[in-house]
Design a protein around this motif. Sequence first.
Motif, PDB file in Angstrom:
ATOM      1  N   CYS A 151      19.224  22.366 -36.074  1.00 15.16           N
ATOM      2  CA  CYS A 151      18.514  23.626 -35.945  1.00 15.16           C
ATOM      3  C   CYS A 151      19.092  24.665 -36.912  1.00 15.16           C
ATOM      4  CB  CYS A 151      18.636  24.126 -34.503  1.00 15.16           C
ATOM      5  SG  CYS A 151      17.878  25.742 -34.244  1.00 15.16           S
ATOM      6  N   ALA A 153      18.673  27.757 -36.665  1.00 20.72           N
ATOM      7  CA  ALA A 153      19.015  28.982 -35.922  1.00 20.72           C
ATOM      8  C   ALA A 153      20.368  28.871 -35.227  1.00 20.72           C
ATOM      9  CB  ALA A 153      17.924  29.283 -34.898  1.00 20.72           C
ATOM     10  N   CYS A 154      20.676  27.702 -34.612  1.00 21.91           N
ATOM     11  CA  CYS A 154      21.905  27.605 -33.820  1.00 21.91           C
ATOM     12  C   CYS A 154      22.773  26.406 -34.173  1.00 21.91           C
ATOM     13  CB  CYS A 154      21.568  27.601 -32.331  1.00 21.91           C
ATOM     14  SG  CYS A 154      20.975  25.999 -31.734  1.00 21.91           S
ATOM     15  N   CYS A 169      14.333  22.600 -31.148  1.00 21.38           N
ATOM     16  CA  CYS A 169      15.746  22.633 -30.800  1.00 21.38           C
ATOM     17  C   CYS A 169      15.884  22.681 -29.268  1.00 21.38           C
ATOM     18  CB  CYS A 169      16.404  23.854 -31.418  1.00 21.38           C
ATOM     19  SG  CYS A 169      18.127  24.032 -30.914  1.00 21.38           S
ATOM     20  N   CYS A 172      18.237  26.090 -28.226  1.00 17.33           N
ATOM     21  CA  CYS A 172      17.754  27.478 -28.271  1.00 17.33           C
ATOM     22  C   CYS A 172      16.232  27.570 -28.241  1.00 17.33           C
ATOM     23  CB  CYS A 172      18.302  28.196 -29.509  1.00 17.33           C
ATOM     24  SG  CYS A 172      17.503  27.714 -31.044  1.00 17.33           S
TER      25      CYS A 172
HETATM   26 ZN   LIG Z   1      18.627  25.968 -31.989  1.00 15.55          ZN
END
Ligand SMILES: [Zn+2]
Length: 317
Positions: A151, A153-154, A169, A172
Amino acid sequence: MRGGEEVTFGTSGLDRAAALRGQPEVLAGLQAHGRVLPVWRGKPLFRAEGALGWVPADHKVLADAAPLVFLGLEEDGQASFAADLSNWEPESGSGAEQSFFDQSRQPHPALDASLAFEDLRNAMMRLSPRDAELAATARALVHWHRSHGFCAACGAASAVEQAGWQRKCPACGAHHFPRTDPVVIMLITKGNRVLLGRNAVWPEGMYSLLAGFVEPGETVEAAVRREVLEEAGVPVGPVRYLASQPWPFPASLMLGCHGEALDEAITVDPSELEDALWLDRQAVLQVFSGRHPVVRPPRKGAIAEFLLRNWLADRLD
Ligand SMILES: [Zn+2]
């Protein structure tokens, strides 16, 4: 431009049946009678005569494959899928992707000896428009999954969703979509002459139209003018779009444009190009016939070759 979709990897009208991507039960039924294109380290499977090497979904070669990606439906209801076999390690040969003119054929012990993995750039001219679209889509999606396993983002490992057209994901909840990177490629002309350039890492004698990635916050026209000015020092006036080509090496969409140069003086940026030159129509005809003393013929199937050929024939409208 007229005939723009006749470019290699131009659309074949494939029904991508996107509404089915979220219907796993329907897809499972289609899979049972469908066909799968294995892709190994960027190379689709081909038959000896040059057609794609489709296998049934229950073929043993797919035992260790990543989840299937749904490509689309034919009119007779046959479904096409792609499978990534890149984890397979051949006993000999590195399998490393090579940039130019990779002629190698990689067989697989679980497959008929007439089948082999090949560089799509080497084989693309032998494919029907439908198979070319399927192979380009398969290669792009398989590469995206291999390079986007985590991911953005995270950082958690993400999972395949929507029959291969998304990743989600579990940590998140972020959704991730396959990338397509826009690249401008431009036929820059001044009167009877066209501007070609070469990168230092290209094979000897290889020249092409100038090209570059569109930057965030930039229009196609601005990208054309910026790239030509940066690479060759040539200012460009009017720019118009001509034709596009999906170029899944690994994830580009080539946006073919025509631009009119305002000046002929060339100042090459050596960090971008090794050389740039103007050729008139007579010289480009020599290039295409293989008789030019410096410049070798452009790669068949690439949009640069397509645009130059149509410019020679006065068919850019
Ligand atoms: Zn994520």
